[in-house]
Design an enzyme around this catalytic site. Structure first.
Site, PDB file in Angstrom:
ATOM      1  N   LYS A  20       0.867  -1.038   0.100  1.00  0.00           N
ATOM      2  CA  LYS A  20       0.041   0.062  -0.128  1.00  0.00           C
ATOM      3  C   LYS A  20       0.772   1.116   0.016  1.00  0.00           C
ATOM      4  O   LYS A  20       1.810   0.995   0.377  1.00  0.00           O
ATOM      5  CB  LYS A  20      -0.955   0.079   1.358  1.00  0.00           C
ATOM      6  CG  LYS A  20      -0.230  -0.193   2.321  1.00  0.00           C
ATOM      7  CD  LYS A  20       0.271   1.182   3.239  1.00  0.00           C
ATOM      8  CE  LYS A  20       0.697   1.075   4.598  1.00  0.00           C
ATOM      9  NZ  LYS A  20       1.659   2.187   5.052  1.00  0.00           N
ATOM     10  N   PRO A 112       9.065  -3.973  -0.273  1.00  0.00           N
ATOM     11  CA  PRO A 112      10.276  -3.893   0.573  1.00  0.00           C
ATOM     12  C   PRO A 112      10.079  -4.136   1.868  1.00  0.00           C
ATOM     13  O   PRO A 112       8.774  -3.829   2.605  1.00  0.00           O
ATOM     14  CB  PRO A 112      10.604  -2.456   0.294  1.00  0.00           C
ATOM     15  CG  PRO A 112       9.962  -2.040  -1.012  1.00  0.00           C
ATOM     16  CD  PRO A 112       8.857  -2.827  -1.213  1.00  0.00           C
ATOM     17  N   ALA A 114      10.376  -3.269   6.016  1.00  0.00           N
ATOM     18  CA  ALA A 114      10.549  -2.054   6.611  1.00  0.00           C
ATOM     19  C   ALA A 114      10.452  -0.757   5.693  1.00  0.00           C
ATOM     20  O   ALA A 114      11.338   0.114   5.732  1.00  0.00           O
ATOM     21  CB  ALA A 114      11.869  -1.969   7.491  1.00  0.00           C
ATOM     22  N   GLY A 115       9.819  -0.860   4.580  1.00  0.00           N
ATOM     23  CA  GLY A 115       9.869   0.353   3.691  1.00  0.00           C
ATOM     24  C   GLY A 115       8.439   0.957   3.707  1.00  0.00           C
ATOM     25  O   GLY A 115       8.177   1.796   2.699  1.00  0.00           O
ATOM     26  N   GLY A 116       7.842   0.913   4.553  1.00  0.00           N
ATOM     27  CA  GLY A 116       6.395   1.922   4.719  1.00  0.00           C
ATOM     28  C   GLY A 116       5.173   1.282   3.871  1.00  0.00           C
ATOM     29  O   GLY A 116       4.277   2.148   3.743  1.00  0.00           O
ATOM     30  N   GLY A 119       4.484  -4.618   3.581  1.00  0.00           N
ATOM     31  CA  GLY A 119       5.057  -5.866   3.181  1.00  0.00           C
ATOM     32  C   GLY A 119       4.427  -7.020   3.894  1.00  0.00           C
ATOM     33  O   GLY A 119       4.051  -8.236   3.672  1.00  0.00           O
ATOM     34  N   GLY A 120       4.841  -6.912   5.295  1.00  0.00           N
ATOM     35  CA  GLY A 120       4.680  -7.983   6.342  1.00  0.00           C
ATOM     36  C   GLY A 120       3.164  -8.269   6.612  1.00  0.00           C
ATOM     37  O   GLY A 120       2.692  -9.234   6.604  1.00  0.00           O
ATOM     38  N   SER A 121       2.646  -7.075   6.382  1.00  0.00           N
ATOM     39  CA  SER A 121       0.881  -7.154   6.617  1.00  0.00           C
ATOM     40  C   SER A 121       0.285  -7.938   5.466  1.00  0.00           C
ATOM     41  O   SER A 121      -0.742  -8.665   5.363  1.00  0.00           O
ATOM     42  CB  SER A 121       0.429  -5.733   6.719  1.00  0.00           C
ATOM     43  OG  SER A 121       0.975  -5.180   7.929  1.00  0.00           O
ATOM     44  N   ASP A 154      -2.228  -2.756   9.769  1.00  0.00           N
ATOM     45  CA  ASP A 154      -2.249  -2.675   8.183  1.00  0.00           C
ATOM     46  C   ASP A 154      -2.751  -3.891   7.684  1.00  0.00           C
ATOM     47  O   ASP A 154      -3.163  -3.921   6.368  1.00  0.00           O
ATOM     48  CB  ASP A 154      -0.571  -2.530   7.638  1.00  0.00           C
ATOM     49  CG  ASP A 154      -0.218  -1.160   7.739  1.00  0.00           C
ATOM     50  OD1 ASP A 154      -1.126  -0.020   8.076  1.00  0.00           O
ATOM     51  OD2 ASP A 154       0.890  -0.466   7.864  1.00  0.00           O
TER      52      ASP A 154
END
Length: 320
Positions: A20, A112, A114-116, A119-121, A154
């Site tokens: 996102k 990415p 820890a790219g804002g 991604g993990g979400s 997120d």
């Protein structure tokens, strides 16, 4: 893995979920509970994580990263144990599913770390959908969204996709009727910015100024109007991210990337969420592709995407 072990037949369900961009992000003061209230407009974009959930005869959850991942995995530290959000999502699904089995999760990373961009979400959302199908849990989308909320602010949005307004700590989601396409170029960094550190930096900058900070209770309706119409010029005038200056403080080079993008044809740009991904707005798909190619010639990792796109969904279901 053997396709059949005794009477056990392995099955793989593959799902994808989008990253996102925060088109707008207002951040309130630090609360007593250690969190910040936000008012944000989330836009799901066409950069996807994929999770292949394969049933196993051996109990438990295992996680691996697929070789097809487009991230340089040598530079990032992705936990493959219970600290991984996808692992947590599978564990929650196993708790509520009557016919759960062991499961192996293979994650194809494109968003990415820890790219804002969540991604993990996205991994967690894709895992919820995949395991729901794998174990025939039969949960409704609303029930999955309830589980998603337990995993992080997120995750419900990655499950939902499209465009949405997030209030509270980002977990109070309201879908926005904004289906017109907007085109973006994402410039990703070879480093991450931990979200808590970015929020702490914003608090320090605000404390130094000594000015009152208001609680955000709504987003600017002009942002939603621009997204509904797909009016990139109007959108460029109202995009905002309160965390951006904190990201600049921690990674000053992001300011240069933003400036370069705008000098090479972007209508406007901003740091996405807590960064360090920079999102540059373009007039149309061709302009976005041209800008991305130009920025790659400047040595940046840039790619054209569009939004809004659908949330987490199944892309294949195979009996092995």
């Amino acid at each position: 893995m053997n396709a059949v072990r005794g009477r056990f037949a392995a099955r793989t369900v593959r799902a994808k979920a989008p990253g996102k961009v925060n088109v707008s992000l207002g951040v309130g003061p630090l609360r007593e509970d250690g969190y910040h209230s936000v008012a944000s407009v989330y836009l799901a974009v066409s950069l996807y994580e994929e999770v292949a959930a394969t049933s196993t005869a051996t109990p438990g959850i295992t996680v691996s990263i697929a070789p097809a991942s487009t991230l340089d995995l040598d530079d990032v530290d992705i936990p493959l144990d219970e600290q991984n959000l996808a692992y947590k999502a599978a564990a929650i699904m196993a708790d509520v599913s009557e016919h759960s089995t062991g499961v192996h999760l293979e994650i194809t990373k494109r968003v990415p770390v820890a790219g804002g961009m969540g991604g993990g979400s996205a991994d967690a959302a894709a895992t919820l959908v995949a395991c729901d199908a794998l174990w025939n849990s039969g949960l409704s989308r609303d029930e999955l969204a309830h589980l998603a909320a337990e995993l992080g602010a997120d995750v419900p949005f990655s499950l939902l996709g499209g465009t949405a307004v997030g209030l509270g700590v980002g977990d109070e989601l309201s879908p926005a009727l904004a289906k017109a396409q907007t085109d973006w170029v994402l410039v990703t960094a070879d480093f991450g910015l931990p979200t808590p550190e970015v929020f702490r930096t914003l608090d320090k900058l605000r404390d130094a100024e000594g000015l009152p900070v208001e609680e955000p209770t709504a987003v600017d309706p002009k942002i939603l109007k621009a997204l509904r119409s797909g009016d990139a010029d109007a959108l460029s005038r109202v995009m905002v991210n309160d965390l951006q200056r904190a990201s600049f403080e921690l990674a000053p080079g992001l300011r240069d990337i933003l400036g370069l993008g705008e000098s090479r044809g972007a209508i406007a740009g901003l740091v996405s969420g807590s960064g360090p991904t920079v999102a540059l707005l373009a007039h149309n798909p061709a302009a976005a592709e041209g800008l991305a190619e130009d920025l790659r010639h400047h040595g940046l990792n840039a790619q054209a995407v569009h939004g809004p796109v659908h949330g987490a969904r199944i892309i294949s279901d195979t009996l092995l």
